[in-house]
Design an enzyme around this catalytic site. Structure first.
Site, PDB file in Angstrom:
ATOM      1  N   ILE A   1      -0.046 -11.198   3.071  1.00 42.38           N
ATOM      2  CA  ILE A   1       1.878 -11.106   2.875  1.00 42.38           C
ATOM      3  C   ILE A   1       2.930 -11.146   4.383  1.00 42.38           C
ATOM      4  CG2 ILE A   1       3.227 -10.610   1.423  1.00 42.38           C
ATOM      5  CD1 ILE A   1       1.073  -9.217  -0.258  1.00 42.38           C
ATOM      6  N   GLY A   2       2.448 -10.307   5.105  1.00 41.56           N
ATOM      7  CA  GLY A   2       3.668  -9.750   6.287  1.00 41.56           C
ATOM      8  C   GLY A   2       3.481 -10.926   6.642  1.00 41.56           C
ATOM      9  N   GLU A   3       2.420 -11.385   7.356  1.00 41.26           N
ATOM     10  CA  GLU A   3       2.359 -12.395   7.904  1.00 41.26           C
ATOM     11  C   GLU A   3       2.516 -13.960   7.544  1.00 41.26           C
ATOM     12  OE1 GLU A   3      -1.695 -12.747  10.112  1.00 41.26           O
ATOM     13  OE2 GLU A   3      -1.494 -10.211  10.194  1.00 41.26           O
TER      14      GLU A   3
ATOM     15  N   GLU B   1      -7.477  -5.881  13.743  1.00 39.15           N
ATOM     16  CA  GLU B   1      -8.260  -5.061  13.397  1.00 39.15           C
ATOM     17  C   GLU B   1      -9.644  -4.767  13.454  1.00 39.15           C
ATOM     18  OE1 GLU B   1      -7.198  -4.729   9.631  1.00 39.15           O
ATOM     19  OE2 GLU B   1      -6.482  -2.958   8.656  1.00 39.15           O
TER      20      GLU B   1
ATOM     21  N   HIS C   1      -4.607   2.398   7.301  1.00 41.43           N
ATOM     22  CA  HIS C   1      -4.360   1.262   7.958  1.00 41.43           C
ATOM     23  C   HIS C   1      -4.059   1.485   9.760  1.00 41.43           C
ATOM     24  CE1 HIS C   1      -2.971  -1.140   4.502  1.00 41.43           C
ATOM     25  NE2 HIS C   1      -4.368  -0.967   4.196  1.00 41.43           N
TER      26      HIS C   1
ATOM     27  N   GLY D   1      -0.747  -6.030   2.832  1.00 38.02           N
ATOM     28  CA  GLY D   1      -2.204  -7.084   2.626  1.00 38.02           C
ATOM     29  C   GLY D   1      -2.316  -6.641   1.281  1.00 38.02           C
TER      30      GLY D   1
ATOM     31  N   ASN E   1     -17.349  -4.144   9.075  1.00 42.71           N
ATOM     32  CA  ASN E   1     -15.811  -3.376   8.469  1.00 42.71           C
ATOM     33  C   ASN E   1     -16.558  -3.902   7.120  1.00 42.71           C
ATOM     34  OD1 ASN E   1     -13.931  -3.083   6.901  1.00 42.71           O
ATOM     35  ND2 ASN E   1     -12.261  -4.908   7.834  1.00 42.71           N
TER      36      ASN E   1
ATOM     37  N   ARG F   1      -3.142  -1.124  -7.116  1.00 41.73           N
ATOM     38  CA  ARG F   1      -2.359  -0.072  -6.728  1.00 41.73           C
ATOM     39  C   ARG F   1      -1.719   0.136  -6.902  1.00 41.73           C
ATOM     40  NH1 ARG F   1      -5.731   0.806  -0.848  1.00 41.73           N
ATOM     41  NH2 ARG F   1      -6.265  -0.936  -1.408  1.00 41.73           N
TER      42      ARG F   1
ATOM     43  N   ARG G   1       1.020 -14.831  -4.159  1.00 42.78           N
ATOM     44  CA  ARG G   1       0.870 -16.341  -4.370  1.00 42.78           C
ATOM     45  C   ARG G   1       1.252 -16.944  -5.485  1.00 42.78           C
ATOM     46  NH1 ARG G   1      -4.360 -16.945  -0.090  1.00 42.78           N
ATOM     47  NH2 ARG G   1      -4.499 -15.484  -1.090  1.00 42.78           N
TER      48      ARG G   1
ATOM     49  N   ARG H   1     -15.143   0.484  11.095  1.00 41.69           N
ATOM     50  CA  ARG H   1     -14.139   0.942  10.593  1.00 41.69           C
ATOM     51  C   ARG H   1     -14.171   1.916   9.346  1.00 41.69           C
ATOM     52  NH1 ARG H   1      -9.676  -2.943   6.799  1.00 41.69           N
ATOM     53  NH2 ARG H   1      -7.795  -1.332   6.437  1.00 41.69           N
TER      54      ARG H   1
HETATM   55  P1  ADP Z   1      -6.914  -6.961   3.414  1.00 44.26           P
HETATM   56  O1  ADP Z   1      -5.643  -6.124   2.149  1.00 44.26           O
HETATM   57  O2  ADP Z   1      -8.150  -6.691   2.197  1.00 44.26           O
HETATM   58  O3  ADP Z   1      -7.149  -6.712   4.372  1.00 44.26           O
HETATM   59  P2  ADP Z   1      -5.636  -9.038   4.038  1.00 44.26           P
HETATM   60  O4  ADP Z   1      -4.629  -8.866   4.681  1.00 44.26           O
HETATM   61  O5  ADP Z   1      -5.691 -10.954   4.505  1.00 44.26           O
HETATM   62  O6  ADP Z   1      -6.192  -8.817   3.515  1.00 44.26           O
HETATM   63  O7  ADP Z   1      -4.083 -10.115   2.981  1.00 44.26           O
HETATM   64  C1  ADP Z   1      -4.309  -9.958   1.631  1.00 44.26           C
HETATM   65  C2  ADP Z   1      -3.692 -10.400   0.659  1.00 44.26           C
HETATM   66  O8  ADP Z   1      -2.581 -11.346   1.656  1.00 44.26           O
HETATM   67  C3  ADP Z   1      -3.834 -10.630  -0.823  1.00 44.26           C
HETATM   68  O9  ADP Z   1      -4.161 -10.509  -1.807  1.00 44.26           O
HETATM   69  C4  ADP Z   1      -2.665 -12.087  -0.713  1.00 44.26           C
HETATM   70  O10 ADP Z   1      -1.833 -11.223  -2.038  1.00 44.26           O
HETATM   71  C5  ADP Z   1      -1.998 -11.701   0.589  1.00 44.26           C
HETATM   72  N1  ADP Z   1      -1.892 -13.279   1.055  1.00 44.26           N
HETATM   73  C6  ADP Z   1      -2.800 -14.254   2.324  1.00 44.26           C
HETATM   74  N2  ADP Z   1      -2.479 -15.359   2.240  1.00 44.26           N
HETATM   75  C7  ADP Z   1      -0.962 -15.498   2.230  1.00 44.26           C
HETATM   76  C8  ADP Z   1       0.484 -16.871   2.081  1.00 44.26           C
HETATM   77  N3  ADP Z   1       0.072 -17.405   2.458  1.00 44.26           N
HETATM   78  N4  ADP Z   1       0.784 -16.127   0.835  1.00 44.26           N
HETATM   79  C9  ADP Z   1       1.390 -15.303   0.404  1.00 44.26           C
HETATM   80  N5  ADP Z   1       0.195 -14.229   0.405  1.00 44.26           N
HETATM   81  C10 ADP Z   1      -0.640 -14.000   0.952  1.00 44.26           C
END
Ligand code: ADP
Length: 394
Positions: A326-328, A376, A178, A207, A11, A238, A282, A90
């Site tokens: 963020i979602g997780e 992914e 995505h 994310g 990736n 963005r 965060r 990817r």
């Molecule tokens: P990408 O989109 O780069 O593949 P991710 O899906 O891992 O990355 O998402 C990254 C983002 O997730 C980070 O920029 C951060 O803002 C957010 N993130 C990661 N852990 C946490 C957390 N514990 N609480 C809130 N946001 C988080």
């Protein structure tokens, strides 16, 4: 290859290349990352239990070719891992005709290169490792897995812009992104709750890039990203949806060059631009600055209103899935989004939301919200295996 051979998943991003190695039964053997390419390249790899397998650094101007060659040779030489036989990548955009993954051939590579103008910042970085490995490891079968492919089930009306037909025919269409994440989540929801998977679902991939996807019976029927990964939700850097008149104003009246406009839209907008503090939610949640609160409110507002729009496309909503960084991981952001979806009959269970694992709504909630971690890399590995492993007809 045989079903005990190894599959490497790559990736490739702007300054890093993430990888994962899968063995027999698609069991994960290791994950790793080549970081700071172009500045201070370094490699780290860990076993699934977090044990460090390797850390190494290179001098500043070591090119991607040398970095990748050495990394792949090191992976292939690991004593307790499978012999490497295929590499899955990817790839951001596969155009409208690719509804699934493809084994890379010179003709496919040329076609994918012709799509670079559509996503000029992402596509070249995805294709570079494919070209380099074709030269350094020609025996490896390479498979391109597209983030756009899963959205080819979108009805025509959801793929169209209101532009002249000749411009649309030249490629001005909604591709969606995505897709590998949404495909994985669609499959995972079918395992977790088969009845729900046949209903009306919105997946929120939140994310650093963020989008929503409406799934009907497990298939994508609407999504917030369109021609490029710039549109839809407000993201880390963005802006999401903008009035096209604003682009004309920036170019004509503010004298912005196209490169400046592109840099602003990809790197300096979104949470970072609005807050002036950080692109990481965060940092904004921890900040007492009014601008941090303003950026979070905008981020949530856009998600909630787009959930409304996608619910209209679905004709209702049964399940809302949160995934990606963020979602997780952010119970706070999930709670704010769910509060904005109360009109849909969604009632959060605060305790379940704090646990952040599985269903997070109350038993009497009309819409069920869930957290499902995305994967992914595993989706790419599955596609790669399905195209390269011999079929068993017994
Ligand atoms: P990408 O989109 O780069 O593949 P991710 O899906 O891992 O990355 O998402 C990254 C983002 O997730 C980070 O920029 C951060 O803002 C957010 N993130 C990661 N852990 C946490 C957390 N514990 N609480 C809130 N946001 C988080």
């Amino acid at each position: 290859m045989t079903d005990t051979d190894g599959i490497l998943v790559i990736n490739a991003g702007s300054s890093s290349v993430k990888f994962a190695l899968y063995g027999a039964g698609l069991a994960l053997h290791m994950k790793g990352e080549l970081e700071s390419i172009g500045t201070a390249p370094r490699l780290s790899a860990t076993k699934p239990d977090g044990t460090l397998l390797l850390q190494r650094a290179w001098v500043k101007d070591t090119g991607l070719h040398a970095l990748l060659t050495e990394t792949v040779d090191w992976i292939d030489a690991q004593p307790d891992t499978a012999r490497l036989a295929a590499v899955g990548h990817r790839v951001g955009i596969g155009g409208l005709e690719h509804t699934g993954p493809e084994i890379v051939t010179p003709a496919i590579l040329d076609k994918l290169k012709s799509l670079i103008p559509l996503v000029p910042l992402h596509q070249p970085r995805n294709l570079e490792p494919i070209e380099l490995l074709a030269k350094s490891h020609p025996h490896l079968t390479q498979v391109a897995c597209f983030d756009t492919a899963f959205h080819r089930t979108l009805p025509h009306v959801a793929q169209q812009y209101g532009l002249p037909a000749d411009i649309a025919a030249a490629g001005a269409q909604r591709y969606g992104f995505h897709g590998l994440s949404y495909e994985y989540i669609s499959g995972r929801l079918a395992e977790l709750d088969p009845a729900a998977a046949q209903g009306k679902t919105i997946v929120a991939h939140l994310g650093s890039g963020a989008s929503l996807c409406a799934l009907k019976d497990g298939k994508s029927i609407a999504t917030t990203m369109g021609f490029s990964p710039l549109s839809g939700l407000v993201m880390g850097t963005r802006p999401g949806d903008l009035d096209p008149g604003l682009m004309i104003w920036l170019l004509r009246e503010r004298g912005m060059s196209i490169d400046q406009l592109e840099a602003m839209l990809y790197h300096d907008s979104g949470l970072k631009g609005v807050s002036g503090i950080s692109n990481d939610i965060r940092d904004l949640l921890a900040s007492a600055e009014p601008k941090a609160a303003e950026a979070i409110a905008l981020f949530v507002y856009k998600i909630v209103t787009e959930i409304g729009a996608l619910s209209a496309a679905l004709g209702g909503l049964d399940t809302l899935v949160f995934t990606a960084g963020i979602g997780e991981h952010s119970a706070d952001i999930r709670a704010r989004i769910c509060a904005g979806c109360a009109w849909l009959g969604l009632r959060l269970s605060p305790d379940a939301n704090t646990r952040g694992d599985g269903v997070i709504t109350a038993p009497d909630s009309r819409v069920t919200a869930r957290v499902i971690p995305t994967n992914e890399e595993l989706m790419v590995a599955r596609h790669t295996a399905s195209l390269t492993l011999p079929r068993r007809d017994d």
